[in-house]
Scaffold this active site. Structure first.
Site, PDB file in Angstrom:
ATOM      1  CG  HIS A 105       0.670   6.637  -0.570  1.00 16.54           C
ATOM      2  ND1 HIS A 105      -0.373   7.373  -1.069  1.00 16.54           N
ATOM      3  CD2 HIS A 105       0.180   5.994   0.536  1.00 16.54           C
ATOM      4  CE1 HIS A 105      -1.442   7.206  -0.300  1.00 16.54           C
ATOM      5  NE2 HIS A 105      -1.132   6.370   0.670  1.00 16.54           N
TER       6      HIS A 105
ATOM      7  CG  HIS B 186      -1.725   1.249   1.389  1.00  8.68           C
ATOM      8  ND1 HIS B 186      -3.030   1.369   0.977  1.00  8.68           N
ATOM      9  CD2 HIS B 186      -1.406   2.464   1.927  1.00  8.68           C
ATOM     10  CE1 HIS B 186      -3.470   2.582   1.240  1.00  8.68           C
ATOM     11  NE2 HIS B 186      -2.498   3.273   1.831  1.00  8.68           N
ATOM     12  CD  GLU B 187       1.657   3.799   3.709  1.00  3.32           C
ATOM     13  OE1 GLU B 187       1.990   4.847   3.103  1.00  3.32           O
ATOM     14  OE2 GLU B 187       0.609   3.693   4.358  1.00  3.32           O
TER      15      GLU B 187
ATOM     16  CG  HIS C 174       0.505   9.226  -6.964  1.00  6.48           C
ATOM     17  ND1 HIS C 174      -0.549   9.688  -6.202  1.00  6.48           N
ATOM     18  CD2 HIS C 174       0.376   9.843  -8.161  1.00  6.48           C
ATOM     19  CE1 HIS C 174      -1.279  10.527  -6.906  1.00  6.48           C
ATOM     20  NE2 HIS C 174      -0.731  10.648  -8.095  1.00  6.48           N
TER      21      HIS C 174
END
Length: 676
Positions: A471, A467-468, A474
């Site tokens: 980020h 998940h992290e 991105h």
């Protein structure tokens, strides 16, 4: 004094020179940074003639170089590796930073220039330039730039006080979390934990000087991952009750008075800005647009989630009774019996899977390898580059053609100097205006094993790392012209979408088999186990969705209070808010109770904790698209170019439509969470 913040770093990718930074460098850098940027703004507003993009927006975007360098490093360390000095300085800097931001965003001369540009767009502007003008105008309008002098004076005072209060909340929460870590006298009390977890608890105790003890440190959310394993019910209760008590114990770290003042001042500020509530201010520049739209979605999901949670509780109670235990299911029992029900129903014990998730293999052959397969990027560790702590690792990222993408820093382990939770920070964000590269970092809070022992991740910790890293991707992939729209600078209710999408690769066929290998034998996780794991997708989703929605709706309740609407009792308000939406469930505590709801009282998610499930609508719809098109470079390139790569340089929902060909459909989310 040679101050490392006064000039760009000479290290590769302008990586901050952490080894050169001393405590005495921060204040002079903040002083110089504040002064420099105000001088730059004054030069913009002194320009004669009709404003243009090049004499207003471009220099505004380029301003504040020193402040940017010191701010990124300081706030990264105050979260990841704080000290008493940094805590004290943050309490001093937070209101000064708020005052400085107000000096810029409430500057009437600057607002007049930007308003002129907004009202008289130039046909020669690029779409990104038009979007940047629009965003600056919205940002300053919502900040209060159009207010009269008296209102502006009061607004500045509110902002500075709120900056102090949110810093106080964070520091008190961290102190209380450390104080409430559960001390265990004997290893026998930890029955059910793996040898590695017991060793980690012993190491945590030793780090605090507690000889021959074990220490269970608390994560940010309610409860603890070890509740699913501990056979000692009394210890499970101690852990849960310690977790739920944070910030509300009547001691020096009690956050209740802080919460009430924060909520009241946010409501007053909203009224000054012409909005009914703080939630209306927050959603005005979000994709949701209004708190009514948020409430409509959350209220649609809550009844089904609560019904599912109650049905799950009945199943668990039946299991307790069958085992001959004479007690009613409590919140500290949920995870423990859920794992046994999962094992009985699906023959899946997620804790027994830990040997299949050695952290290094998860990182290299899972997280990194998936990014290579989907996006073509590769990762090479740079042992010659260093972070702010010995545990921080630095990786250089290259594109498929060998070109440079940026640096990725990983800080995996928990420590008393790090706040709870997991997150991504940009240290430097790519933009063409300043010709800057990209440096991003991920923080997790995985217990550190004794030296020489492998780090084994839980199923949830593995998911968190994926998940992290979403980020991080991105931030790494965004290619933009201007700093204000760089990286993850997108609306709060969109920012979680790329990270949620990246979770799909954790169990994706062809990826999971490469990294999920037994730490001792190297054998891949058995195919039948994977099938059973995938079959559990909606298992326990009533509980998971209810605890999340309870927190999201609690956040909305606090931030839809009208100005002057007083609250005397934090606990009573919380109970009433949850009862009103049908989520006051004794066995399912809200994921974050008010006293430790760091996201909304100090973490930037006020009136926006709904963002996770709002973004998950896009996520579930995107997963469906990848399932139809495959985990190919062609599919990944489309997602990278049309969505991740634009950063915040265009309307995010327009970017989504460009990628997907339509607006997102809610149905995949309902199916995923068993809420049809």
């Amino acid at each position: 004094m040679q101050n490392p913040f006064f000039e760009p770093s000479s290290l590769p990718y302008q990586l901050p020179p952490f080894a050169d930074v001393r405590d005495e460098h921060y204040r002079p850098a903040f002083d110089a940074g504040f002064a420099q940027q105000l001088e730059e703004i004054a030069a913009i507003t002194a320009q004669p003639g009709t404003p243009t993009f090049d004499d207003t927006i471009a220099p505004l975007e380029a301003s504040g170089a020193i402040l940017g360098r010191v701010g990124h490093v300081f706030f990264a360390l105050s979260s990841s590796d704080t000290t008493p000095f940094l805590d004290e300085l943050e309490a001093e800097i937070a209101p000064r930073w708020a005052a400085h931001s107000d000096a810029i965003e409430l500057d009437p001369a600057l607002y007049a220039r930007i308003a002129h540009l907004h009202e008289h767009p130039d046909a020669s502007w690029t779409p990104e330039q038009s979007w940047v003008v629009e965003q600056w105008h919205l940002r300053m309008t919502l900040a209060g730039a159009a207010l009269d002098e008296a209102s502006t004076t009061r607004l500045k005072a509110l902002n500075q006080r709120l900056a102090t209060l949110t810093t106080t909340f964070d520091q008190q929460l961290q102190a209380d979390t450390n104080d409430l870590a559960v001390v265990v006298d004997t290893a026998e009390e930890l029955d059910g934990l793996s040898a590695g977890d017991i060793a980690s608890a012993a190491q945590a105790a030793a780090d605090r000087g507690l000889d021959d003890k074990h220490l269970i440190t608390l994560p940010l959310f309610s409860g603890h991952p070890w509740l699913s394993q501990l056979t000692n019910r009394a210890l499970r209760q101690r852990v849960m009750e310690a977790s739920l008590a944070r910030g509300t114990r009547g001691n020096a770290h009690d956050n209740r008075a802080v919460i009430l003042e924060i909520v009241a001042l946010r409501a007053e500020r909203a009224a000054l800005l012409g909005f009914p509530t703080h939630a209306h201010v927050v959603t005005a520049d979000a994709t949701a647009k209004t708190p009514e739209a948020v409430d409509a979605m959350l209220s649609r999901l809550a009844p089904a989630a609560a019904r599912n949670a109650q049905a799950e509780a009945a199943d668990l109670q039946a299991l307790v009774d069958e085992a001959g235990e004479d007690y009613a299911l409590a919140s500290w029992d949920w995870a423990f019996w859920t794992e046994r029900l999962r094992t009985a129903r699906y023959d899946v014990d997620t804790q027994a899977l830990k040997p299949y998730f050695p952290a290094e293999r998860v990182l290299q052959d899972g997280v990194f390898a998936a990014a290579t397969q989907i996006y073509g990027v590769t990762f090479a560790e740079r042992d010659d580059l260093h972070g702010y702590h010995p545990d921080v690792r630095v990786f250089e990222v290259h594109d498929a053609d060998g070109s440079e993408v940026g640096l990725y820093l990983l800080d995996l382990y928990t420590r008393d100097s790090k706040r709870g939770g997991a997150w991504m920070n940009p240290l430097i964000s790519q933009n063409r205006l300043l010709d800057q590269p990209t440096v991003v970092m991920n923080n997790l809070n995985v217990p550190k094993p004794p030296a020489g022992s492998p780090t084994l991740l839980t199923f949830d910790e593995t998911n968190t790392l994926f998940h992290e890293f979403g980020h991080a991707l991105h931030g790494l992939f965004a290619i933009v012209g201007y700093p204000s729209v760089a990286g993850t600078n997108v609306p709060r209710d969109f920012v979680e979408f790329p990270s949620q999408v990246n979770e799909m690769w954790m169990l994706w066929p062809g990826i999971v088999e490469q990294y999920a290998r037994h730490v001792e034998t190297g054998e891949p996780i058995p195919a039948d186990v994977l099938e059973r794991i995938r079959a559990t997708e909606t298992f326990d989703q009533g509980h998971a969705t209810s605890e999340y929605l309870a927190a999201a709706l609690l956040d909305q309740a606090w931030h839809t209070l009208a100005p002057g609407e007083s609250v005397d009792d934090v606990a009573a308000f919380e109970r009433a808010a949850l009862e009103r939406v049908g989520l006051l469930l004794d066995t399912v505590p809200t994921r974050y109770s008010s006293g430790y709801f760091q996201h909304v009282f100090s973490g930037g998610y006020s009136a926006a904790y709904y963002s996770y499930i709002w973004s998950e609508v896009l996520d579930a719809d995107t997963v469906q698209w990848f399932q139809e098109h495959g985990a190919t470079r062609e599919s990944g390139q489309r997602f990278r170019e049309r969505l991740l790569g634009v950063g915040g340089s265009k309307d995010p929902l327009e970017a989504y439509r460009d990628f997907r060909g339509r607006d997102a459909d809610l149905a995949p989310l309902l199916t995923r969470r068993g809420l049809e």
